[in-house]
Design a protein around this motif. Sequence first.
Motif, PDB file in Angstrom:
ATOM      1  N   GLN A 246      53.945  27.391  60.578  1.00 43.06           N
ATOM      2  CA  GLN A 246      53.920  28.642  61.334  1.00 43.06           C
ATOM      3  C   GLN A 246      53.271  28.419  62.700  1.00 43.06           C
ATOM      4  OE1 GLN A 246      51.973  31.667  58.993  1.00 43.06           O
ATOM      5  NE2 GLN A 246      53.195  31.210  57.174  1.00 43.06           N
ATOM      6  N   ILE A 247      53.879  29.011  63.731  1.00 38.10           N
ATOM      7  CA  ILE A 247      53.310  28.978  65.080  1.00 38.10           C
ATOM      8  C   ILE A 247      53.323  30.405  65.626  1.00 38.10           C
ATOM      9  CG2 ILE A 247      53.948  26.587  65.546  1.00 38.10           C
ATOM     10  CD1 ILE A 247      56.350  27.635  67.130  1.00 38.10           C
ATOM     11  N   TYR A 248      52.369  30.708  66.498  1.00 43.02           N
ATOM     12  CA  TYR A 248      52.216  32.065  67.005  1.00 43.02           C
ATOM     13  C   TYR A 248      51.290  32.026  68.206  1.00 43.02           C
ATOM     14  CZ  TYR A 248      48.719  30.975  63.495  1.00 43.02           C
ATOM     15  OH  TYR A 248      47.795  30.315  62.725  1.00 43.02           O
ATOM     16  N   THR A 260      52.849  37.672  71.212  1.00 43.29           N
ATOM     17  CA  THR A 260      54.021  37.777  72.089  1.00 43.29           C
ATOM     18  C   THR A 260      55.124  36.819  71.674  1.00 43.29           C
ATOM     19  OG1 THR A 260      53.016  36.208  73.626  1.00 43.29           O
ATOM     20  CG2 THR A 260      52.664  38.547  74.059  1.00 43.29           C
ATOM     21  N   TRP A 261      54.785  35.803  70.893  1.00 43.44           N
ATOM     22  CA  TRP A 261      55.821  34.917  70.353  1.00 43.44           C
ATOM     23  C   TRP A 261      55.380  34.385  68.993  1.00 43.44           C
ATOM     24  CZ3 TRP A 261      53.970  29.987  69.602  1.00 43.44           C
ATOM     25  CH2 TRP A 261      52.928  29.558  70.435  1.00 43.44           C
ATOM     26  N   ARG A 262      56.353  34.182  68.151  1.00 49.63           N
ATOM     27  CA  ARG A 262      56.130  33.624  66.815  1.00 49.63           C
ATOM     28  C   ARG A 262      57.268  32.664  66.499  1.00 49.63           C
ATOM     29  NH1 ARG A 262      55.030  39.128  63.234  1.00 49.63           N
ATOM     30  NH2 ARG A 262      53.628  40.158  64.724  1.00 49.63           N
ATOM     31  N   GLY A 263      57.011  31.762  65.579  1.00 49.25           N
ATOM     32  CA  GLY A 263      58.059  30.833  65.207  1.00 49.25           C
ATOM     33  C   GLY A 263      57.635  29.930  64.074  1.00 49.25           C
ATOM     34  N   GLU A 264      58.369  28.833  63.915  1.00 45.38           N
ATOM     35  CA  GLU A 264      58.102  27.866  62.859  1.00 45.38           C
ATOM     36  C   GLU A 264      58.574  26.498  63.329  1.00 45.38           C
ATOM     37  OE1 GLU A 264      60.624  28.031  59.401  1.00 45.38           O
ATOM     38  OE2 GLU A 264      62.012  29.412  60.410  1.00 45.38           O
ATOM     39  N   ILE A 265      58.052  25.456  62.670  1.00 43.28           N
ATOM     40  CA  ILE A 265      58.435  24.076  62.961  1.00 43.28           C
ATOM     41  C   ILE A 265      59.026  23.494  61.684  1.00 43.28           C
ATOM     42  CG2 ILE A 265      57.689  21.867  63.919  1.00 43.28           C
ATOM     43  CD1 ILE A 265      57.202  24.105  65.814  1.00 43.28           C
ATOM     44  N   PRO A 266      60.296  23.781  61.387  1.00 42.19           N
ATOM     45  CA  PRO A 266      60.889  23.264  60.151  1.00 42.19           C
ATOM     46  C   PRO A 266      61.524  21.892  60.373  1.00 42.19           C
ATOM     47  CG  PRO A 266      62.425  24.755  61.174  1.00 42.19           C
ATOM     48  CD  PRO A 266      61.226  24.668  62.108  1.00 42.19           C
ATOM     49  N   SER A 267      61.883  21.264  59.270  1.00 45.62           N
ATOM     50  CA  SER A 267      62.708  20.062  59.318  1.00 45.62           C
ATOM     51  C   SER A 267      64.147  20.481  59.042  1.00 45.62           C
ATOM     52  CB  SER A 267      62.245  19.043  58.276  1.00 45.62           C
ATOM     53  OG  SER A 267      60.965  18.557  58.601  1.00 45.62           O
ATOM     54  N   MET A 268      65.074  20.049  59.918  1.00 48.39           N
ATOM     55  CA  MET A 268      66.473  20.430  59.786  1.00 48.39           C
ATOM     56  C   MET A 268      67.318  19.191  59.513  1.00 48.39           C
ATOM     57  SD  MET A 268      66.881  23.244  62.852  1.00 48.39           S
ATOM     58  CE  MET A 268      68.516  23.697  62.302  1.00 48.39           C
ATOM     59  N   LYS A 269      68.211  19.295  58.561  1.00 48.09           N
ATOM     60  CA  LYS A 269      69.111  18.197  58.254  1.00 48.09           C
ATOM     61  C   LYS A 269      70.202  18.109  59.324  1.00 48.09           C
ATOM     62  CE  LYS A 269      68.449  18.349  53.250  1.00 48.09           C
ATOM     63  NZ  LYS A 269      67.736  17.060  53.200  1.00 48.09           N
ATOM     64  N   ILE A 270      70.724  16.918  59.515  1.00 52.88           N
ATOM     65  CA  ILE A 270      71.792  16.720  60.495  1.00 52.88           C
ATOM     66  C   ILE A 270      73.014  17.551  60.108  1.00 52.88           C
ATOM     67  CG2 ILE A 270      73.329  15.017  61.541  1.00 52.88           C
ATOM     68  CD1 ILE A 270      70.430  14.798  62.433  1.00 52.88           C
ATOM     69  N   SER A 271      73.290  17.654  58.819  1.00 50.27           N
ATOM     70  CA  SER A 271      74.421  18.473  58.368  1.00 50.27           C
ATOM     71  C   SER A 271      74.216  19.937  58.717  1.00 50.27           C
ATOM     72  CB  SER A 271      74.614  18.309  56.865  1.00 50.27           C
ATOM     73  OG  SER A 271      73.437  18.672  56.157  1.00 50.27           O
ATOM     74  N   LYS A 333      61.820  26.626  65.939  1.00 49.86           N
ATOM     75  CA  LYS A 333      62.484  27.925  66.031  1.00 49.86           C
ATOM     76  C   LYS A 333      61.432  28.952  66.431  1.00 49.86           C
ATOM     77  CE  LYS A 333      65.860  26.913  62.374  1.00 49.86           C
ATOM     78  NZ  LYS A 333      66.422  27.373  61.080  1.00 49.86           N
ATOM     79  N   PHE A 334      61.761  29.750  67.428  1.00 48.23           N
ATOM     80  CA  PHE A 334      60.759  30.708  67.904  1.00 48.23           C
ATOM     81  C   PHE A 334      61.452  31.962  68.411  1.00 48.23           C
ATOM     82  CE2 PHE A 334      62.027  28.215  71.531  1.00 48.23           C
ATOM     83  CZ  PHE A 334      62.071  29.107  72.602  1.00 48.23           C
ATOM     84  N   GLU A 335      60.691  33.034  68.466  1.00 51.78           N
ATOM     85  CA  GLU A 335      61.144  34.308  69.008  1.00 51.78           C
ATOM     86  C   GLU A 335      60.114  34.794  70.006  1.00 51.78           C
ATOM     87  OE1 GLU A 335      61.793  36.985  65.782  1.00 51.78           O
ATOM     88  OE2 GLU A 335      63.535  35.891  65.001  1.00 51.78           O
ATOM     89  N   LEU A 336      60.596  35.342  71.114  1.00 59.17           N
ATOM     90  CA  LEU A 336      59.739  35.791  72.209  1.00 59.17           C
ATOM     91  C   LEU A 336      60.015  37.265  72.468  1.00 59.17           C
ATOM     92  CD1 LEU A 336      57.692  34.917  74.397  1.00 59.17           C
ATOM     93  CD2 LEU A 336      59.645  34.356  75.852  1.00 59.17           C
ATOM     94  N   LYS A 337      58.958  38.060  72.509  1.00 58.58           N
ATOM     95  CA  LYS A 337      59.080  39.504  72.694  1.00 58.58           C
ATOM     96  C   LYS A 337      58.735  39.853  74.136  1.00 58.58           C
ATOM     97  CE  LYS A 337      57.675  43.819  70.425  1.00 58.58           C
ATOM     98  NZ  LYS A 337      56.829  44.406  69.351  1.00 58.58           N
ATOM     99  N   THR A 338      59.593  40.645  74.750  1.00 57.10           N
ATOM    100  CA  THR A 338      59.369  41.014  76.143  1.00 57.10           C
ATOM    101  C   THR A 338      59.990  42.371  76.429  1.00 57.10           C
ATOM    102  OG1 THR A 338      59.632  40.283  78.429  1.00 57.10           O
ATOM    103  CG2 THR A 338      61.487  39.925  76.941  1.00 57.10           C
ATOM    104  N   VAL A 339      59.636  42.926  77.575  1.00 57.32           N
ATOM    105  CA  VAL A 339      60.194  44.208  78.021  1.00 57.32           C
ATOM    106  C   VAL A 339      61.280  43.931  79.038  1.00 57.32           C
ATOM    107  CG1 VAL A 339      59.721  46.414  79.135  1.00 57.32           C
ATOM    108  CG2 VAL A 339      58.030  45.426  77.599  1.00 57.32           C
ATOM    109  N   GLU A 389      65.592  34.720  71.151  1.00 60.93           N
ATOM    110  CA  GLU A 389      65.524  33.704  70.101  1.00 60.93           C
ATOM    111  C   GLU A 389      65.884  32.343  70.667  1.00 60.93           C
ATOM    112  OE1 GLU A 389      67.350  32.998  65.607  1.00 60.93           O
ATOM    113  OE2 GLU A 389      68.410  34.254  67.054  1.00 60.93           O
ATOM    114  N   GLY A 390      65.103  31.324  70.256  1.00 58.05           N
ATOM    115  CA  GLY A 390      65.359  29.970  70.732  1.00 58.05           C
ATOM    116  C   GLY A 390      65.197  28.953  69.622  1.00 58.05           C
ATOM    117  N   ILE A 391      65.986  27.872  69.704  1.00 56.96           N
ATOM    118  CA  ILE A 391      65.867  26.728  68.793  1.00 56.96           C
ATOM    119  C   ILE A 391      65.835  25.476  69.672  1.00 56.96           C
ATOM    120  CG2 ILE A 391      66.880  25.441  66.886  1.00 56.96           C
ATOM    121  CD1 ILE A 391      68.236  27.957  65.960  1.00 56.96           C
ATOM    122  N   TYR A 392      64.788  24.671  69.484  1.00 51.36           N
ATOM    123  CA  TYR A 392      64.527  23.548  70.387  1.00 51.36           C
ATOM    124  C   TYR A 392      64.218  22.313  69.553  1.00 51.36           C
ATOM    125  CZ  TYR A 392      62.087  20.842  74.022  1.00 51.36           C
ATOM    126  OH  TYR A 392      61.687  19.878  74.897  1.00 51.36           O
TER     127      TYR A 392
END
Length: 823
Positions: A246-248, A260-271, A333-339, A389-392
């Motif tokens: 978890q990140i925040y 103002t932002w939250r997300g996670e650092i998961p492991s993703m398979k190539i598939s 993966k993260f999400e950013l909240k803004t006006v 929403e962003g994935i990096y």
Amino acid sequence: MAFWLYTMTNQPNNIEKDPLMEFQLAKLSVNEKSSKEFGQQISKKIWGFVVSGLGGYYFNRNTRFRKNRNYANGRIDVQAMYQDRLEMNGKQNYIRLNWQTLQIVNRIISGLVGRWMQRSEKIEVKAIDDLSQNEKREEYEKLEFIIQYREQLLKLQEESGVQMIPDSEIPEDKEELNLWQAQFQRIPEEILYELGVNDVLASNGWYDVLKEKALHDSSEVGMVGSKTWMDEQGVIHVDWIKPENQIYSFTEYPDMRDTTWRGEIPSMKISELRRNHGKEFHPNDPLALTEEQLFEIAQTAKEFQYYSNLNWTTQWNFAYLRPYDEWNVRAMKFELKTVDSDPYTITTSKSTGTTYTQKGYPTTASGKKRAKPNDNQTVVEDTNWNIYEGIYLPDNDILLKWGLKKNMIRPQDPREIGNAEFSYSYYMYQPYEMRNMAVPEKIEAAVDGMILALLKMQQVVARMRPTGAAIDESALQNIDYGLGDAGNKDIDYKKVFDQTGDIYYRGVDAEGNRVPIPIQELANSGFLGQMQGLIAIYQFNYQTLKDELGEDPNLITSAVQPRVTAGNVEASQSMSEFATDYMYRAYAECMKMTAAKISCLLKDSVTYGSQAYRSIVKQEDIGLRRFSTSIKFLPTGNDVLRFEAMMNETIAANPDIVLFINPFQLIQMAKEDVKLAWLMFNSGRKKMLLHQQAVAQQNQEATFKAQIESAKAGEEGKQETERVKGEVDLAAKKMDGETANKTSIVAMVTSLLSKGMPIPPSLQPLVDITMENIMIPLAAQNEQQKAEIIEQYKQAQNAPIEEEIEGEQPQQPIQPQQQEMAA
């Protein structure tokens, strides 16, 4: 907070180039914010917070989490921690110790999680829109009218034959009506929507498997997290987020409402990357990855080995399976909240006065933005909260996704119109400087002391010397068995002593001198003091553990002792629950936030045509209604059993109470809400007491009425007796008078007849009446004889009367008194 400030100070402090600050403060359009360049800069900025190096917030947090997990699962390296203290090294050791860790932390956490898993909870849904509130109000007023005019309605129903009161069970009085309104009044749409929300949680495992994982997270690391999202088919998913991932942003609230932002650092398979972000499945996505890019990403995977000779080949562009499909790469993966502000230009025509509105800032005829609006133009901005929403992929510096989030969660509460919610729901209990203290960290010092005491006990036992014996060789040589000495020379006296504990010898030699005891036992109790001291140290640390935790792991063992009563055990358990239940409430609060997001997405899923939940909730059931959610804690098995036992005791003492309560209904109600069951039970008992009082009062009134009626009847009987007695006396007196008159007449007639003189004609009627009515009935014994006598009397009267004797004086006239008597 110190960790977070350290992280912030290690970031570039050029405010003009800070992408996060520019994203939040600059007046940029949605298109400008959604650009790939902007997303790349923001992703790098957030990743800089996450990997800020040694001493950074997330590094220290996860280091602590790792240590807590090891303590909780019995994976700490005891040998590395204590071998130096015990002067044990890798060169040469003369004793062997068991370096297995003490499993008491695992026992405590398993007990806590097991106790919490016995509890049940569900999500409650209430409709908050005006239509639903009006329906509830009308239903309440209708029942209130029925309760107030129940007797008149029943009478009218009997006379007209038209049903005035519904067949369903309705409250008996205003008190029950208020209780029904507070606890039972539900419209069908609320019930169906509640079923839908609970079905989503149950289908995702949040009432069994994921609940247990979340409770372990809460007790072991002090954080709980979930992610709520809806796919393209309208199916709602609720994923468990590992706390280490978890990140925040900075927060001071346990539910992280100010992040103002939250997300996670998961492991993703190539598939998974290929399916969600590959050109093969998303050919129109400018950020989609080619197969060669996927191979380059796979080289940063943990499973990649340089000596495997795995090289790129163009055949993998069309292969069905690739050898690197199941490799895992790190992603953010993260999400950013803004006006976001959408400008609208309102223009008023100078010639006609017509007003029209167009989106955007004022422009010239060529379409360029004006420096300032014209005199007849006004710019109005419509502001809304949005989620980006962003994935990096940080190891490859590749942005996979960036822009406005699809299926954004919008609250249903009208007070929060224009707001947006994160998909991530995080909860950290008792935060201080963005850190808290879980169970292993609270009891770490005490557990370390207990482990050290156990190791020292092993060391003392290993070095403990056995009991020995002092052997006097001279005395052994001087043992004399007399004549049997020749046959006893081969005896092993030490072995005899070890096996039997006895030894025979002559205590005096030939010269009379005392011979010392050949073998004497040497008691070795020097280690006992050390062992007792170590046991005291262990018990001290164990008491410290209980003081820190507020729980007693040996509470069940204490319960079997006779001096510990059930009340004391229950009180101890309650105090233990007070000391640790905030960890369970972390899971409950996370579920509460998650349920609110499920409620929003469920309405969108049904409203916009998805068939995923149409079997539970239909579009016409929702309409324009709005719903709020809350979590309800269901009673435990012990609570239900306690209520059932109390109810059975009351029924045994007062059997009449079953006329006012339904025991089976109350037991089912207690499984949902034991407090409500108690209220209904007390209401039924109150009705029983009021009924008993009413019956007693009726009986008393009936007794008083019977006494009054009895007294009244007695008085009336007495008066009737006196009346009858008076009538009898009057009749008796009248009869006496008549008898006296009759006697006088009979005497007069008898005296006339006895003289033998003829009866004067004037008295003849009197004599005839007397004879027929008085004298003949007295002489006759029956009616026939009476009739014969009367007939003979009449014949005798008709015979010729002899002439009167000469010289006989004429008969005297009847006196007036005699005439009255004859009459």
